[in-house]
Design an enzyme around this catalytic site. Structure first.
Site, PDB file in Angstrom:
ATOM      1  N   GLY A 209       3.922  -1.509  -4.123  1.00 56.75           N
ATOM      2  CA  GLY A 209       3.398  -2.172  -2.886  1.00 56.75           C
ATOM      3  C   GLY A 209       3.674  -1.048  -1.699  1.00 56.75           C
ATOM      4  O   GLY A 209       3.412   0.140  -2.075  1.00 56.75           O
ATOM      5  N   ASN A 210       3.854  -1.437  -0.485  1.00 59.72           N
ATOM      6  CA  ASN A 210       3.915  -0.412   0.345  1.00 59.72           C
ATOM      7  C   ASN A 210       4.513  -0.980   1.603  1.00 59.72           C
ATOM      8  O   ASN A 210       5.115  -2.227   1.449  1.00 59.72           O
ATOM      9  CB  ASN A 210       2.667  -0.103   0.911  1.00 59.72           C
ATOM     10  CG  ASN A 210       1.611  -1.124   1.456  1.00 59.72           C
ATOM     11  OD1 ASN A 210       1.808  -1.645   2.485  1.00 59.72           O
ATOM     12  ND2 ASN A 210       0.483  -1.262   0.928  1.00 59.72           N
ATOM     13  N   HIS A 211       4.769  -0.263   2.494  1.00 58.75           N
ATOM     14  CA  HIS A 211       5.554  -0.578   3.758  1.00 58.75           C
ATOM     15  C   HIS A 211       5.027  -1.373   4.968  1.00 58.75           C
ATOM     16  O   HIS A 211       5.811  -1.557   5.924  1.00 58.75           O
ATOM     17  CB  HIS A 211       6.378   0.545   4.333  1.00 58.75           C
ATOM     18  CG  HIS A 211       7.435   1.435   3.363  1.00 58.75           C
ATOM     19  ND1 HIS A 211       8.217   0.876   2.955  1.00 58.75           N
ATOM     20  CD2 HIS A 211       7.167   2.709   2.837  1.00 58.75           C
ATOM     21  CE1 HIS A 211       9.049   1.760   2.098  1.00 58.75           C
ATOM     22  NE2 HIS A 211       8.151   2.919   2.148  1.00 58.75           N
ATOM     23  N   SER A 212       3.952  -1.882   4.879  1.00 61.46           N
ATOM     24  CA  SER A 212       3.314  -2.694   6.071  1.00 61.46           C
ATOM     25  C   SER A 212       3.943  -4.030   5.992  1.00 61.46           C
ATOM     26  O   SER A 212       4.506  -4.720   5.054  1.00 61.46           O
ATOM     27  CB  SER A 212       1.936  -3.003   5.464  1.00 61.46           C
ATOM     28  OG  SER A 212       1.191  -3.857   6.254  1.00 61.46           O
ATOM     29  N   ALA A 277      -2.916  -2.826   4.489  1.00 60.49           N
ATOM     30  CA  ALA A 277      -2.522  -1.565   3.594  1.00 60.49           C
ATOM     31  C   ALA A 277      -2.591  -2.077   2.147  1.00 60.49           C
ATOM     32  O   ALA A 277      -2.064  -2.662   1.907  1.00 60.49           O
ATOM     33  CB  ALA A 277      -1.268  -1.024   4.039  1.00 60.49           C
TER      34      ALA A 277
END
Ligand code: PMT
Length: 403
Positions: A209-212, A277
Site C-alpha cells: 500500500g502507500n501513505h495516501s 496514489a
C-alpha cells in the site's frame, strides 16, 4: 449588492456570540440577500427575536409551530428554500446534535432537511473548543460535507484568551459571497475523482500500500460538489469519508478495481481528476494462504499495474478535461512535466515530498501546477481545502477560456 436574489437561512444558537448574528444579518441584507432566521430556544436568552426580525424584515422562527395559529413552521420547506444555511454562532450543544442526527428542535430538523451548502461558525470557550469530544464532533460535521468556519483567536467572554471566538461577521460575509458566487458554477458537470491509496494483495493477510489518506481527493470532491457538480468519487481504502448529495462514492481496494470503476464511468464524464496514489506494481501471483516465515530472505515477483490515468488519457474525448497529480521526491519539475505529456493531462498538480507539510496525510499541501501551454503556478502551504479551491478555480478559468 453581491447577494441580490440569494436566500440565506441563518440559524442562531445559545451563545454569548449571538449578538454578532444581528450584525451578520445586517451585512447580508445590505448585500441584497433574503435572510430567514431560525433560533434555538437557548438563543432566546441571548438576543431577542424582535431584534433579528426587525433586521431581517421577516418573522423569526424558533419552534415547530406558530403559537398564535398553531400553524406548522415547515422545516422541510425551509431547508429547500435556502441557497445557503449558516449556523452562527454554533454552540457545543447544537454541534453535538448536528453530528449525531438529533432533531429535537426546529433548527436541527431544518439542518437535516437542508439540501444547500451549510456553513458552521462555532463559538465556544477556550477549553471547550479544544475538548476531544468537540473536536471529534467538528470532524464529523466536516466529513458530512459542511463548511467549517473555524473559530478565531482573541479575548473570550470568560476572560481567557485563545481560539474560540465566532468568526467575525465581515469574514463570514466574505465567505458567503465567495461561496454563493461560485455555488452553481459547475452545475451540470459530471466529474470523476480518483482518491486515496490502493492495496495490492500479497496473501490473505498482507498487502502493498502507500501513505495516501484520501484527504486531497476528498477536498476536491467537496469543493466541486458544493459548486453544483455531480461527483463520481472512486476512493481507495481510506479512514476519511464524506457524505454529500452530489457525491457518489465507489469504494475500491486494488488498482485493478479502481481502473474498472473509473473505466465504467469515464465516457460520461466532462472532467476527470486523478488524485489517487496508485500502486505501479502488484504481486504477480498473490498467495492463497498466509505466507509462512521459513526462509531467511524471500522475494515477491511484481507485475506492472495498469496506468489508469494514461489508459483513460489515450481515449480522452474532445472537450473532456483530465487533471493529474504527481508526487515526487527528486527531479520534481522534470518528472511532472513528463507525466503531463505522457498521460495526456490538461494540467498536472505537483506536490513534493521535500516540502514540509505537503503531500501524504497532512491537512495542508503546497503545489505547483504545470499547464500544457508551459504556464506554471506556485501555491503557498495552505489547508487542503484551500488548495482544492485553487485547483478548481484554475480548472474554471480553463473551461471559461475554452468556451
Ligand atoms: O491522499 P492524501 O494523503 O491527501 O495525499 C494526497 C496525494 C499526495 C496522494 C495526492 O495529492 C497525489 O499526489 N496523488 C498522486 C500520487 C501519485 O501516485 O502520483 P504519481 O506521480 O505516481 O502518478 C501520476 C498520476 O498518474 C497521478 O495522477 C496518479 O493518480 C496517476 N496514476 C499513477 C499510476 C497508475 N497506475 N495509475 C494512475 O492513474
Amino acid at each position: 449588492m453581491q447577494l441580490q436574489g440569494k436566500r440565506v437561512l441563518l440559524a442562531v444558537t445559545g451563545s454569548i456570540a449571538a449578538y454578532k448574528a444581528a450584525h451578520l444579518t445586517r451585512l447580508l441584507v445590505k448585500e441584497g440577500a433574503e435572510v430567514q432566521i431560525i433560533m434555538s430556544t437557548s438563543a432566546l436568552d441571548f438576543i431577542t427575536p424582535l431584534t433579528l426580525s426587525t433586521l431581517s424584515k421577516r418573522p423569526v422562527y424558533h419552534q415547530f409551530h406558530k403559537n398564535e395559529t398553531g400553524e406548522w413552521n415547515n422545516h422541510v420547506e425551509l431547508g429547500l428554500w435556502a441557497d445557503l444555511f449558516i449556523i452562527a454562532p454554533l454552540s457545543a450543544s447544537t454541534l453535538s446534535k448536528l453530528a449525531h442526527g438529533n432533531s429535537d428542535n426546529l433548527l436541527t430538523a431544518t439542518y437535516l432537511s437542508a439540501r444547500c451548502p451549510v456553513m458552521l461558525a462555532p463559538a465556544m470557550d477556550l477549553d471547550m473548543y479544544q475538548h476531544p469530544s468537540v473536536r471529534a464532533n467538528l470532524d464529523t460535521v466536516e466529513k458530512h460535507g459542511n463548511i467549517l468556519l473555524e473559530a478565531e483567536s482573541g479575548e473570550l467572554a470568560s476572560g481567557l484568551s485563545g481560539q474560540g471566538r465566532m468568526m467575525e461577521p465581515e469574514h463570514i460575509l466574505e465567505k458567503t459571497i465567495q461561496l454563493l458566487k461560485k455555488s452553481k458554477d459547475f452545475e451540470g458537470k459530471k466529474i470523476m475523482i480518483t482518491a486515496g491509496p490502493t492495496q495490492e494483495t500479497i496473501d490473505p493477510v498482507r498487502f502493498i500500500g502507500n501513505h495516501s489518506s484520501g484527504k486531497m481527493g476528498i477536498a476536491l470532491a467537496k469543493n466541486l460538489a458544493n459548486r453544483g457538480a455531480k461527483i463520481e468519487l472512486i476512493l481507495g481504502p481510506s479512514q476519511i469519508t464524506i457524505s454529500h448529495p452530489n457525491i457518489k462514492i465507489s469504494p475500491v481496494t486494488s488498482t485493478h478495481d479502481m481502473y474498472k470503476a473509473a473505466q465504467a464511468v469515464h465516457p460520461q464524464m466532462d472532467i476527470c481528476i486523478f488524485a489517487a496514489a496508485v500502486a505501479d506494481y502488484a504481486p504477480a501471483d498473490p498467495a492463497k494462504e498466509k505466507i509462512k516465515k521459513n526462509e531467511e530472505n524471500m522475494s515477491i515477483i511484481l507485475k506492472k499495474n495498469v496506468d489508469i490515468a494514461a489508459s483513460l488519457g489515450a481515449v480522452k474525448k474532445d472537450g473532456q478535461i483530465h487533471i493529474g497529480f504527481a508526487l515526487e521526491t527528486n527531479h520534481e519539475e522534470e518528472n511532472a512535466q513528463t507525466k503531463l505529456k505522457k498521460k495526456n493531462f490538461d494540467f498536472i498538480v505537483l506536490n513534493s515530498m521535500n516540502d514540509a507539510g505537503a503531500g501524504f496525510k497532512h491537512d495542508t499541501n503546497k503545489v505547483t501546477i504545470f499547464h500544457q501551454s508551459g504556464k506554471k503556478q506556485v501555491s503557498d502551504l495552505l489547508p487542503k481545502s484551500a488548495i482544492a479551491e485553487l485547483i478548481i478555480d484554475t480548472l474554471k478559468k480553463q473551461l471559461d477560456t475554452e468556451n
